[in-house]
Design a protein around this motif. Structure first.
Motif, PDB file in Angstrom:
ATOM      1  N   ASN A 167       0.744  -1.086   0.019  1.00 21.85           N
ATOM      2  CA  ASN A 167       0.037   0.099  -0.003  1.00 21.85           C
ATOM      3  C   ASN A 167       0.596   1.348   0.033  1.00 21.85           C
ATOM      4  O   ASN A 167       0.574   2.160  -0.665  1.00 21.85           O
ATOM      5  CB  ASN A 167      -1.028   0.032   1.135  1.00 21.85           C
ATOM      6  N   GLN A 168       1.910   1.200   0.882  1.00 19.38           N
ATOM      7  CA  GLN A 168       2.962   2.372   0.828  1.00 19.38           C
ATOM      8  C   GLN A 168       3.707   2.644  -0.714  1.00 19.38           C
ATOM      9  O   GLN A 168       3.628   3.773  -0.986  1.00 19.38           O
ATOM     10  CB  GLN A 168       3.947   2.108   1.891  1.00 19.38           C
ATOM     11  N   GLN A 169       3.793   1.572  -1.150  1.00 19.25           N
ATOM     12  CA  GLN A 169       4.536   1.517  -2.693  1.00 19.25           C
ATOM     13  C   GLN A 169       3.329   2.459  -3.697  1.00 19.25           C
ATOM     14  O   GLN A 169       3.745   3.298  -4.471  1.00 19.25           O
ATOM     15  CB  GLN A 169       4.778   0.295  -3.020  1.00 19.25           C
ATOM     16  N   GLU A 170       2.052   1.870  -3.463  1.00 21.80           N
ATOM     17  CA  GLU A 170       1.249   2.583  -4.318  1.00 21.80           C
ATOM     18  C   GLU A 170       0.841   3.812  -4.084  1.00 21.80           C
ATOM     19  O   GLU A 170       0.772   4.884  -4.886  1.00 21.80           O
ATOM     20  CB  GLU A 170      -0.211   1.751  -4.051  1.00 21.80           C
ATOM     21  N   THR A 171       0.696   4.296  -2.722  1.00 21.82           N
ATOM     22  CA  THR A 171       0.631   5.622  -2.327  1.00 21.82           C
ATOM     23  C   THR A 171       1.903   6.540  -2.735  1.00 21.82           C
ATOM     24  O   THR A 171       1.589   7.707  -3.385  1.00 21.82           O
ATOM     25  CB  THR A 171       0.470   5.706  -0.677  1.00 21.82           C
ATOM     26  N   GLN A 172       3.222   6.065  -2.769  1.00 21.82           N
ATOM     27  CA  GLN A 172       4.347   6.913  -2.988  1.00 21.82           C
ATOM     28  C   GLN A 172       4.376   6.839  -4.546  1.00 21.82           C
ATOM     29  O   GLN A 172       4.962   7.875  -4.865  1.00 21.82           O
ATOM     30  CB  GLN A 172       5.674   6.011  -2.460  1.00 21.82           C
ATOM     31  N   SER A 173       3.972   6.002  -5.341  1.00 20.16           N
ATOM     32  CA  SER A 173       3.837   6.028  -6.561  1.00 20.16           C
ATOM     33  C   SER A 173       2.987   7.246  -7.200  1.00 20.16           C
ATOM     34  O   SER A 173       3.311   7.918  -8.116  1.00 20.16           O
ATOM     35  CB  SER A 173       3.199   4.828  -7.310  1.00 20.16           C
ATOM     36  N   LEU A 174       1.718   7.313  -6.318  1.00 18.05           N
ATOM     37  CA  LEU A 174       0.935   8.337  -6.772  1.00 18.05           C
ATOM     38  C   LEU A 174       1.629   9.818  -6.356  1.00 18.05           C
ATOM     39  O   LEU A 174       1.375  10.694  -6.933  1.00 18.05           O
ATOM     40  CB  LEU A 174      -0.375   8.113  -6.093  1.00 18.05           C
ATOM     41  N   SER A 175       2.292   9.848  -5.095  1.00 20.00           N
ATOM     42  CA  SER A 175       2.749  10.908  -4.534  1.00 20.00           C
ATOM     43  C   SER A 175       3.892  11.446  -5.753  1.00 20.00           C
ATOM     44  O   SER A 175       3.978  12.761  -5.976  1.00 20.00           O
ATOM     45  CB  SER A 175       3.409  10.874  -3.381  1.00 20.00           C
ATOM     46  N   LEU A 176       4.428  10.395  -6.333  1.00 17.97           N
ATOM     47  CA  LEU A 176       5.617  10.863  -7.187  1.00 17.97           C
ATOM     48  C   LEU A 176       4.936  11.433  -8.506  1.00 17.97           C
ATOM     49  O   LEU A 176       5.520  12.620  -8.891  1.00 17.97           O
ATOM     50  CB  LEU A 176       6.482   9.631  -7.834  1.00 17.97           C
ATOM     51  N   GLN A 177       3.853  11.126  -9.090  1.00 21.96           N
ATOM     52  CA  GLN A 177       2.920  11.650 -10.149  1.00 21.96           C
ATOM     53  C   GLN A 177       2.905  13.145  -9.757  1.00 21.96           C
ATOM     54  O   GLN A 177       3.048  13.887 -10.584  1.00 21.96           O
ATOM     55  CB  GLN A 177       1.925  11.089 -10.429  1.00 21.96           C
ATOM     56  N   VAL A 178       2.297  13.299  -8.638  1.00 25.16           N
ATOM     57  CA  VAL A 178       1.882  14.574  -8.005  1.00 25.16           C
ATOM     58  C   VAL A 178       3.239  15.556  -8.159  1.00 25.16           C
ATOM     59  O   VAL A 178       3.047  16.592  -8.581  1.00 25.16           O
ATOM     60  CB  VAL A 178       1.152  14.520  -6.683  1.00 25.16           C
ATOM     61  N   ALA A 179       4.210  14.870  -7.629  1.00 26.31           N
ATOM     62  CA  ALA A 179       5.578  15.552  -7.408  1.00 26.31           C
ATOM     63  C   ALA A 179       6.097  16.236  -8.798  1.00 26.31           C
ATOM     64  O   ALA A 179       6.819  17.286  -8.973  1.00 26.31           O
ATOM     65  CB  ALA A 179       6.522  15.105  -6.550  1.00 26.31           C
ATOM     66  N   GLN A 180       5.958  15.213  -9.818  1.00 23.33           N
ATOM     67  CA  GLN A 180       6.402  15.448 -11.149  1.00 23.33           C
ATOM     68  C   GLN A 180       5.627  16.708 -11.787  1.00 23.33           C
ATOM     69  O   GLN A 180       6.225  17.204 -12.338  1.00 23.33           O
ATOM     70  CB  GLN A 180       6.300  13.968 -12.037  1.00 23.33           C
ATOM     71  N   LEU A 181       4.121  16.638 -11.663  1.00 23.17           N
ATOM     72  CA  LEU A 181       3.521  17.666 -12.229  1.00 23.17           C
ATOM     73  C   LEU A 181       3.614  19.022 -11.412  1.00 23.17           C
ATOM     74  O   LEU A 181       3.799  20.004 -12.256  1.00 23.17           O
ATOM     75  CB  LEU A 181       2.128  17.317 -11.965  1.00 23.17           C
ATOM     76  N   ASN A 182       3.960  18.913 -10.284  1.00 24.70           N
ATOM     77  CA  ASN A 182       4.347  20.301  -9.415  1.00 24.70           C
ATOM     78  C   ASN A 182       5.769  20.607  -9.873  1.00 24.70           C
ATOM     79  O   ASN A 182       5.769  21.964 -10.036  1.00 24.70           O
ATOM     80  CB  ASN A 182       4.618  19.747  -7.956  1.00 24.70           C
ATOM     81  N   ALA A 183       6.668  19.828 -10.211  1.00 25.28           N
ATOM     82  CA  ALA A 183       8.081  20.182 -10.526  1.00 25.28           C
ATOM     83  C   ALA A 183       7.655  20.684 -12.280  1.00 25.28           C
ATOM     84  O   ALA A 183       8.401  21.931 -12.486  1.00 25.28           O
ATOM     85  CB  ALA A 183       8.923  19.152 -10.622  1.00 25.28           C
TER      86      ALA A 183
END
Length: 333
Positions: A101-117
Motif C-alpha cells: 500500500n505504501q508503494q502504491e501511495t508513493q507512486s501516486l505521490s511521485l506523479q503529483v511531485a512530477q506535475l508540481n515540478a
C-alpha cells in the motif's frame, strides 16, 4: 464471565491487493516451527505416558494424576504454540500488505511531485515563480523518487524473507476470519497454561492433604498439608481473576479497534465522494490533472488509514485469542 455483548463474530474484509489470509500458509508455518513441533512431540509423549500409567495395574493415584496433568498441559501448550505461529504469520502478511500500500501511495505521490515540478519549471521560466519555489519543487520530486525506490527495495526484501521463512510466496486470495463466542473464550481459558499449572498444584495439595489426614501422620504434618492446600486455593483464585481481567482488557481493546476502523472507513467514503466530484469536474475541464491526482492521493491516504486500522483490529483480535488461549480454527487450518 465475559458479558453477553462480547458474543460476536469478527470477519476481516481485505480492502487492498494483499488479502491477509493465514489459512493457506499455516500448515507450512507449523511444519517449519521448531517450537510447535516440540510441542507436538511433548503431546505425543504425554499421551503415551498416560496410556502406560493407566494400563499399569499397580500404578498409584499420584502417578495417574501426574500423567493426566502432563497431558492437559501438553494440549494447552500446543494451542499456545499454534497461536504464536499464526500470529507471527499474520504479522508478516500485514507487513507485506502495508509495504504494498505504501508503494502504491508513493507512486501516486511521485506523479503529483512530477506535475508540481513541471509546473514550477514553467512558472519560473515565465517569471511567475522564484528560484526558491523551483528548488522546493525539484527537492520534493527527488525526495518522492527516493522514497518510492526505498519502499520498493523494502517490499522486495520482505517478500524474499517471507519466502525463505515459510517456503512459499504469500497467498493473495481470501480473507482472514476470526470467530469467537463468550462461551468459547471462557471454556478455552479454563485450559490456559497458567490456570492448569495452578490447578495441578491444587489437585496435588488436595491429594497430599487427603493422604496426611488418613494415614495417622503427625498433626503438624497434617496442618502443613492443610496450609499448602489453602495457599493453592488462593493462588488458583488469583490466577483465574488475573486471566479474567486480562481477557476483559483484550476485549475492550478490540472494541476500541472496531470503533477506530469504523471512523476510518467513514473518512474513506468522504474522500472517495470528493474524488468522484473532482473527477467529474476534471472531465468537464474545470480542474487540472494535478488537482485530480491530489484528490486521488487523498483517497489513497484514507485507504492507508483504513489498512492501518484494520491491522490494529487484527492485532487486537489475536490479543483476545492469546488472552484466552483460544484457537478457533480446525486443527491444521
Amino acid at each position: 464471565m465475559v458479558s453477553a455483548k462480547w458474543q460476536m463474530i469478527l470477519v476481516f474484509m481485505a480492502s487492498s491487493a494483499l488479502a491477509v489470509n493465514t489459512a493457506p500458509l499455516y500448515p507450512s508455518a507449523i511444519q517449519k516451527s521448531t517450537s510447535y513441533q516440540q510441542a507436538v512431540s511433548e503431546l505425543q509423549e504425554a499421551q503415551s505416558s498416560l496410556n502406560r500409567t493407566q494400563s499399569d495395574p499397580i500404578a498409584l493415584k499420584p502417578e495417574l494424576l501426574s500423567a493426566k496433568q502432563r497431558l492437559d498441559m501438553a494440549q494447552s501448550s500446543l494451542v499456545s504454540q499454534g497461536l504464536q505461529v499464526r500470529q507471527a504469520l499474520f504479522a508478516d502478511l500485514q507487513n507485506l500488505e502495508v509495504l504494498q500500500n505504501q508503494q502504491e501511495t508513493q507512486s501516486l505521490s511521485l506523479q503529483v511531485a512530477q506535475l508540481n515540478a513541471q509546473a514550477a519549471r514553467a512558472k519560473f521560466k515565465a517569471g511567475a515563480a522564484t528560484q526558491l519555489d523551483l528548488n522546493k519543487a525539484e527537492n520534493d520530486l527527488e525526495g518522492a523518487e527516493k522514497d518510492l525506490q526505498a519502499t520498493k527495495k523494502q517490499l522486495q526484501d520482505a517478500q524474499e524473507r517471507f519466502k525463505k521463512r515459510y517456503g512459499k510466496t504469500p497467498d493473495l486470495t481470501g480473507d482472514e476470519n476470526i470467530k469467537w463466542t463468550s462461551e468459547a473464550l471462557q471454556k478455552a481459558m479454563e485450559n490456559h497454561p497458567k490456570l492448569l499449572k495452578d490447578a495441578a498444584a491444587l489437585e496435588n495439595a488436595e491429594l497430599q492433604y487427603l493422604i496426611k489426614s488418613s494415614d495417622l501422620s503427625p498433626s503438624i504434618e497434617v496442618q502443613q498439608a492443610k496450609n499448602t492446600l489453602d495457599n493453592a486455593k488462593g493462588t488458583l483464585a488469583e490466577t483465574r481473576k488475573e486471566l479474567q481481567e486480562g481477557l476483559e482488557d483484550a476485549l475492550n481493546q478490540h472494541q476500541s479497534a472496531v470503533d477506530a476502523l469504523t471512523a476510518r472507513e467513514k473518512a474513506l467514503k468522504l474522500a472517495q465522494s470528493s474524488y468522484s466530484t473532482q473527477n467529474s469536474r476534471f472531465q468537464k475541464g474545470l480542474i487540472s490533472k494535478l488537482q485530480l491526482l491530489q484528490a486521488e492521493l487523498e483517497v489513497k491516504n484514507a485507504e492507508g488509514a483504513v489498512l492501518q486500522a484494520r491491522n490494529n483490529l487484527g492485532k487486537a483480535a489475536y490479543g483476545v485469542l492469546v488472552a484466552a488461549n483460544h484457537f478457533p480454527w480446525q486443527e491444521g487450518q
